[in-house]
Enzyme design. Structure first.
Site, PDB file in Angstrom:
ATOM      1  N   VAL A   1     -17.861  13.230 -12.459  1.00  0.00           N
ATOM      2  CA  VAL A   1     -18.278  12.604 -13.719  1.00  0.00           C
ATOM      3  C   VAL A   1     -17.741  11.183 -13.845  1.00  0.00           C
ATOM      4  O   VAL A   1     -17.537  10.678 -14.942  1.00  0.00           O
ATOM      5  CB  VAL A   1     -17.840  13.466 -14.932  1.00  0.00           C
ATOM      6  CG1 VAL A   1     -18.614  14.766 -14.979  1.00  0.00           C
ATOM      7  CG2 VAL A   1     -16.335  13.753 -14.899  1.00  0.00           C
ATOM      8  N   GLY A   2     -17.541  10.536 -12.715  1.00  0.00           N
ATOM      9  CA  GLY A   2     -17.125   9.142 -12.737  1.00  0.00           C
ATOM     10  C   GLY A   2     -15.666   8.961 -12.359  1.00  0.00           C
ATOM     11  O   GLY A   2     -14.958   9.924 -12.057  1.00  0.00           O
TER      12      GLY A   2
ATOM     13  N   ASP B   1     -12.287  -1.739  -8.073  1.00  0.00           N
ATOM     14  CA  ASP B   1     -12.537  -0.661  -9.042  1.00  0.00           C
ATOM     15  C   ASP B   1     -11.675  -0.804 -10.291  1.00  0.00           C
ATOM     16  O   ASP B   1     -12.125  -0.493 -11.401  1.00  0.00           O
ATOM     17  CB  ASP B   1     -12.234   0.707  -8.407  1.00  0.00           C
ATOM     18  CG  ASP B   1     -13.368   1.194  -7.517  1.00  0.00           C
ATOM     19  OD1 ASP B   1     -14.328   0.429  -7.296  1.00  0.00           O
ATOM     20  OD2 ASP B   1     -13.286   2.342  -7.032  1.00  0.00           O
TER      21      ASP B   1
ATOM     22  N   GLY C   1      -7.860   2.331   1.581  1.00  0.00           N
ATOM     23  CA  GLY C   1      -8.055   2.894   0.236  1.00  0.00           C
ATOM     24  C   GLY C   1      -8.994   4.086   0.203  1.00  0.00           C
ATOM     25  O   GLY C   1      -9.139   4.833   1.180  1.00  0.00           O
TER      26      GLY C   1
ATOM     27  N   GLU D   1       0.853  -1.196   0.000  1.00  0.00           N
ATOM     28  CA  GLU D   1       0.000   0.000   0.000  1.00  0.00           C
ATOM     29  C   GLU D   1       0.886   1.243   0.000  1.00  0.00           C
ATOM     30  O   GLU D   1       1.834   1.339   0.767  1.00  0.00           O
ATOM     31  CB  GLU D   1      -0.934  -0.015   1.210  1.00  0.00           C
ATOM     32  CG  GLU D   1      -1.736   1.261   1.418  1.00  0.00           C
ATOM     33  CD  GLU D   1      -2.521   1.722   0.194  1.00  0.00           C
ATOM     34  OE1 GLU D   1      -3.281   0.927  -0.373  1.00  0.00           O
ATOM     35  OE2 GLU D   1      -2.350   2.904  -0.226  1.00  0.00           O
TER      36      GLU D   1
ATOM     37  N   SER E   1     -24.506  13.443 -11.810  1.00  0.00           N
ATOM     38  CA  SER E   1     -25.514  13.116 -10.801  1.00  0.00           C
ATOM     39  C   SER E   1     -25.523  11.640 -10.441  1.00  0.00           C
ATOM     40  O   SER E   1     -26.560  11.068 -10.127  1.00  0.00           O
ATOM     41  CB  SER E   1     -26.895  13.544 -11.295  1.00  0.00           C
ATOM     42  OG  SER E   1     -27.315  12.669 -12.322  1.00  0.00           O
TER      43      SER E   1
ATOM     44  N   CYS F   1     -12.251   3.993  -0.078  1.00  0.00           N
ATOM     45  CA  CYS F   1     -13.470   3.738   0.705  1.00  0.00           C
ATOM     46  C   CYS F   1     -13.381   4.308   2.122  1.00  0.00           C
ATOM     47  O   CYS F   1     -14.203   5.125   2.531  1.00  0.00           O
ATOM     48  CB  CYS F   1     -13.718   2.237   0.744  1.00  0.00           C
ATOM     49  SG  CYS F   1     -14.933   1.720   1.944  1.00  0.00           S
TER      50      CYS F   1
ATOM     51  N   HIS G   1     -43.606  -5.948  12.840  1.00  0.00           N
ATOM     52  CA  HIS G   1     -44.389  -4.710  12.879  1.00  0.00           C
ATOM     53  C   HIS G   1     -44.062  -3.939  14.157  1.00  0.00           C
ATOM     54  O   HIS G   1     -43.942  -4.560  15.210  1.00  0.00           O
ATOM     55  CB  HIS G   1     -45.880  -5.042  12.854  1.00  0.00           C
ATOM     56  CG  HIS G   1     -46.750  -3.826  13.029  1.00  0.00           C
ATOM     57  ND1 HIS G   1     -46.982  -2.950  11.994  1.00  0.00           N
ATOM     58  CD2 HIS G   1     -47.411  -3.352  14.118  1.00  0.00           C
ATOM     59  CE1 HIS G   1     -47.753  -1.966  12.433  1.00  0.00           C
ATOM     60  NE2 HIS G   1     -48.028  -2.186  13.719  1.00  0.00           N
TER      61      HIS G   1
HETATM   62  C1  LIG Z   1     -16.865  10.132  -2.510  1.00  0.00           C
HETATM   63  C2  LIG Z   1     -17.030   8.656  -2.667  1.00  0.00           C
HETATM   64  C3  LIG Z   1     -18.047   8.005  -2.016  1.00  0.00           C
HETATM   65  C4  LIG Z   1     -18.200   6.637  -2.158  1.00  0.00           C
HETATM   66  N1  LIG Z   1     -19.211   6.008  -1.492  1.00  0.00           N
HETATM   67  C5  LIG Z   1     -19.372   4.678  -1.628  1.00  0.00           C
HETATM   68  C6  LIG Z   1     -20.402   4.004  -0.919  1.00  0.00           C
HETATM   69  O1  LIG Z   1     -21.164   4.600  -0.172  1.00  0.00           O
HETATM   70  N2  LIG Z   1     -20.500   2.661  -1.082  1.00  0.00           N
HETATM   71  C7  LIG Z   1     -19.657   1.958  -1.903  1.00  0.00           C
HETATM   72  O2  LIG Z   1     -19.783   0.748  -2.004  1.00  0.00           O
HETATM   73  N3  LIG Z   1     -18.689   2.581  -2.587  1.00  0.00           N
HETATM   74  C8  LIG Z   1     -18.520   3.914  -2.469  1.00  0.00           C
HETATM   75  N4  LIG Z   1     -17.501   4.527  -3.131  1.00  0.00           N
HETATM   76  C9  LIG Z   1     -16.629   3.716  -3.998  1.00  0.00           C
HETATM   77  C10 LIG Z   1     -15.583   2.954  -3.177  1.00  0.00           C
HETATM   78  O3  LIG Z   1     -14.821   3.875  -2.433  1.00  0.00           O
HETATM   79  C11 LIG Z   1     -14.708   2.143  -4.101  1.00  0.00           C
HETATM   80  O4  LIG Z   1     -15.524   1.315  -4.904  1.00  0.00           O
HETATM   81  C12 LIG Z   1     -13.750   1.269  -3.317  1.00  0.00           C
HETATM   82  O5  LIG Z   1     -12.894   2.044  -2.516  1.00  0.00           O
HETATM   83  C13 LIG Z   1     -12.925   0.413  -4.271  1.00  0.00           C
HETATM   84  O6  LIG Z   1     -12.058  -0.381  -3.549  1.00  0.00           O
HETATM   85  P1  LIG Z   1     -10.688  -0.884  -4.184  1.00  0.00           P
HETATM   86  O7  LIG Z   1     -10.038  -1.713  -3.128  1.00  0.00           O
HETATM   87  O8  LIG Z   1     -10.929  -1.487  -5.500  1.00  0.00           O
HETATM   88  O9  LIG Z   1      -9.836   0.434  -4.463  1.00  0.00           O
HETATM   89  P2  LIG Z   1      -9.385   1.669  -3.527  1.00  0.00           P
HETATM   90  O10 LIG Z   1     -10.267   1.836  -2.361  1.00  0.00           O
HETATM   91  O11 LIG Z   1      -9.210   2.803  -4.453  1.00  0.00           O
HETATM   92  O12 LIG Z   1      -7.976   1.202  -3.011  1.00  0.00           O
HETATM   93  C14 LIG Z   1      -6.873   1.074  -3.861  1.00  0.00           C
HETATM   94  C15 LIG Z   1      -5.622   1.197  -3.027  1.00  0.00           C
HETATM   95  O13 LIG Z   1      -4.512   0.881  -3.852  1.00  0.00           O
HETATM   96  C16 LIG Z   1      -3.429   1.729  -3.522  1.00  0.00           C
HETATM   97  N5  LIG Z   1      -2.533   1.733  -4.679  1.00  0.00           N
HETATM   98  C17 LIG Z   1      -2.813   2.135  -5.932  1.00  0.00           C
HETATM   99  N6  LIG Z   1      -1.742   1.928  -6.732  1.00  0.00           N
HETATM  100  C18 LIG Z   1      -0.782   1.396  -5.954  1.00  0.00           C
HETATM  101  C19 LIG Z   1       0.548   0.958  -6.208  1.00  0.00           C
HETATM  102  N7  LIG Z   1       1.098   1.023  -7.423  1.00  0.00           N
HETATM  103  N8  LIG Z   1       1.256   0.468  -5.177  1.00  0.00           N
HETATM  104  C20 LIG Z   1       0.714   0.394  -3.931  1.00  0.00           C
HETATM  105  N9  LIG Z   1      -0.525   0.773  -3.645  1.00  0.00           N
HETATM  106  C21 LIG Z   1      -1.263   1.267  -4.643  1.00  0.00           C
HETATM  107  C22 LIG Z   1      -4.105   3.059  -3.247  1.00  0.00           C
HETATM  108  O14 LIG Z   1      -3.276   3.865  -2.454  1.00  0.00           O
HETATM  109  C23 LIG Z   1      -5.381   2.617  -2.529  1.00  0.00           C
HETATM  110  O15 LIG Z   1      -5.211   2.588  -1.133  1.00  0.00           O
HETATM  111  C24 LIG Z   1     -17.314   5.899  -2.982  1.00  0.00           C
HETATM  112  C25 LIG Z   1     -16.272   6.552  -3.636  1.00  0.00           C
HETATM  113  C26 LIG Z   1     -16.125   7.911  -3.478  1.00  0.00           C
HETATM  114  C27 LIG Z   1     -14.997   8.590  -4.180  1.00  0.00           C
END
Ligand SMILES: Cc1cc2nc3c(=O)[nH]c(=O)nc-3n(C[C@H](O)[C@H](O)[C@H](O)COP(=O)(O)OP(=O)(O)OC[C@H]3O[C@@H](n4cnc5c(N)ncnc54)[C@H](O)[C@@H]3O)c2cc1C
Length: 480
Positions: A285-286, A326, A40, A34, A196, A42, A459
């Site tokens: 926008v994603g 993701d 991350g 990490e 949105s 989340c 209920h």
């Molecule tokens: C504002 C916001 C609100 C959200 N709300 C929700 C919600 O309510 N419910 C929900 O289900 N999802 C929500 N999400 C989405 C959710 O945060 C993500 O789907 C989730 O964090 C994805 O998990 P992940 O482990 O795939 O990636 P991430 O959480 O992005 O973790 C990836 C990790 O990899 C590390 N990394 C990247 N490249 C390297 C590298 N080369 N070497 C070492 N480490 C590295 C990063 O530092 C990071 O810690 C939200 C997102 C945002 C932005």
């Protein structure tokens, strides 16, 4: 040469750390690399800190309407932005520390730094150069850091980052992504939210409740585009009733800085342009997968439009390299990331898990009112050729909703008319993000209307509306 692992995971987000824990449970020698924060996006910049912010907004909203509940609140009711943000950061920090504890408990090695796959079976870790996430805490001193690590199986769980539209690049001052929107120094008086989806709508809801004049600009004809159009329509009505302005079928084409903030040029679907000024703009926008600079291109790992291409078990086209969460594509949700990780390592172990079924992943938006759904929308069910039965039950017919003072909302269920199978559920209203899981379980068990009708719901609860919605689909609704 440093340690050799059975499974090495790049990224300690919800996908990565859950994969690591399951991997260790299966007896694999496991490590997570990490570069910034365990947990991350989340835990640090996504799901959790937004929910902490939204909780402050929810309480503030109730404090402004004490009379609705027969209460008297005297004196000044206000918001301390710094304290609201501090609480949210504190919640993140607490959970982020908890992940470190869980990994340690499960004997997972944490390696601090930035990982690159140098060849199949080998990962090089260097000190983190550039921080996208703006670390909130100093990177803890881990036992392991820079070096070369061997691993039989490498799982890419590097997550995603905000998608940026050319010409509307965030500057951290007036044009924000979710990073800046999460930790503002003060709350803006006016705000444009571009996009949105769940992230845009949650910030729109938060800042509106905190007193900002908010306009949501969405290029598609419907807000919350993945949701059932009927539910999205009801959400729009509620938001507009609260005072949030919404411009659908409209895109932001240009943003110019002004002395007091910015002016956005908008273009509607007919090509007509207009301008809109605000203090800040949130670009929502994603997101796009973090696929760069981790060695994927060199190894020939197939990627497509910003994500790694995988099968239902997280396997890429290169043996020994996997991707989950993701970075492996939509829906970009934490629970999907976690589940994919578990399936991935169980398949590596040879346990024959069910492949990922994306049709049964629930989605929740924690705006006011909340929105939650699973499965096919009415439109998609029809397009897929289903003959359907649709049930609806409004919050206004439910005793608990009235007692809570939450009479606005709807629970909609969609059944395959031929088999009685539940194929979709869509909800708007108080606490629906907690209710949806009942239908997720039902769908996973391939439940039909018969079992659901036969089920006893307690209920008085909001969950009774789920029962009533099913009854309505079959012409047997009681309280309507
Ligand atoms: C504002 C916001 C609100 C959200 N709300 C929700 C919600 O309510 N419910 C929900 O289900 N999802 C929500 N999400 C989405 C959710 O945060 C993500 O789907 C989730 O964090 C994805 O998990 P992940 O482990 O795939 O990636 P991430 O959480 O992005 O973790 C990836 C990790 O990899 C590390 N990394 C990247 N490249 C390297 C590298 N080369 N070497 C070492 N480490 C590295 C990063 O530092 C990071 O810690 C939200 C997102 C945002 C932005």
């Amino acid at each position: 040469m440093a340690a050799a692992y059975d499974v090495l995971i790049i990224g300690g987000g919800p996908g990565g750390y859950v994969t690591a824990i399951r991997s260790a449970q299966l007896g694999f020698k496991t490590a997570v690399v990490e570069r910034e924060h365990l947990g991350g996006i989340c835990l640090n910049w996504g799901c959790i800190p937004t929910k902490a912010l939204l909780r402050s907004a929810e309480i503030y909203h109730y404090l402004q309407h004490p009379k609705d509940y027969g209460l008297i609140v005297e004196g000044k009711i206000g918001v301390d932005p710094a304290a609201v943000v501090k609480r949210s950061r504190g919640v993140s920090a607490q959970l982020n520390g908890g992940v470190g504890f869980l990994l340690k408990k499960n004997k997972v090695d944490v390696i601090w730094g930035e990982a690159t796959i140098t060849k199949v079976g080998e990962v090089s870790v260097t000190a983190t150069k550039k921080s996208i996430m703006q670390p909130q805490n100093p990177v803890p001193k881990g036992i392991l850091g820079e070096g070369t690590y061997q691993a039989k199986h490498i799982v890419v769980a590097t997550g995603a980052r905000p998608r940026i539209l050319p010409g509307i690049e965030p500057d951290g001052k007036n044009i924000w992504t979710y990073f800046e929107a999460m930790v503002p120094e003060s709350f803006p008086k006016s705000l444009i939210v571009m996009g949105s989806g769940a992230i845009g709508i949650e910030f729109a809801s938060f800042y509106h409740t905190m007193g900002a004049e908010v306009t949501v600009v969405e290029v598609l004809p419907q807000i919350m585009p993945v949701e059932d159009p009927e539910i999205a329509g009801l959400a729009r009505k509620q938001f507009e009733k609260q005072g949030i302005k919404i411009r659908t079928g409209t895109k932001v084409t240009k943003v110019e800085k002004t002395a007091s903030g910015l002016t956005a040029t908008l273009e509607d679907s007919k090509g007509a342009t207009s301008t809109l000024s605000a203090e800040k703009l949130i670009s929502a926008v994603g997101v796009t997968g973090n696929i760069e600079n981790i060695g994927l291109e060199k190894l020939g790992v197939k990627t497509e439009r910003g994500i790694v291409v995988v099968d239902g078990f997280g396997r890429t086209n290169v043996a020994g390299i996997y991707a989950i969460g993701d970075v492996a594509g939509p829906p970009m949700l934490a629970h999907k990331a976690e589940h994919e990780g578990v399936i991935c390592v169980e398949a590596i172990k040879g346990l024959h898990p069910h492949p990922m079924d994306k049709s049964m992943i629930p989605g929740c938006t924690y705006c006011q009112p909340q929105v939650a759904s699973v499965g096919l929308t009415e439109e998609k069910a029809k397009a897929a050729g289903y003959e359907i039965k649709v049930g609806r039950f409004p919050f206004v017919g439910n005793g608990k909703a009235i007692a809570l003072g939450e009479p606005d909302g709807l629970i909609k269920t969609i059944f395959d008319a031929k088999t009685g199978k539940l194929i979709g559920a869509h909800m708007i209203g108080a606490e629906v993000t907690e209710l949806i899981q009942g239908f997720v379980i039902a769908m996973n068990l391939e439940t039909t209307e018969e079992e659901l009708i036969h089920t006893v719901f307690p209920h008085p609860t909001l969950s009774e509306m789920m029962h009533e919605s099913v009854l309505d689909a079959y012409g047997r609704v009681i309280h309507m």
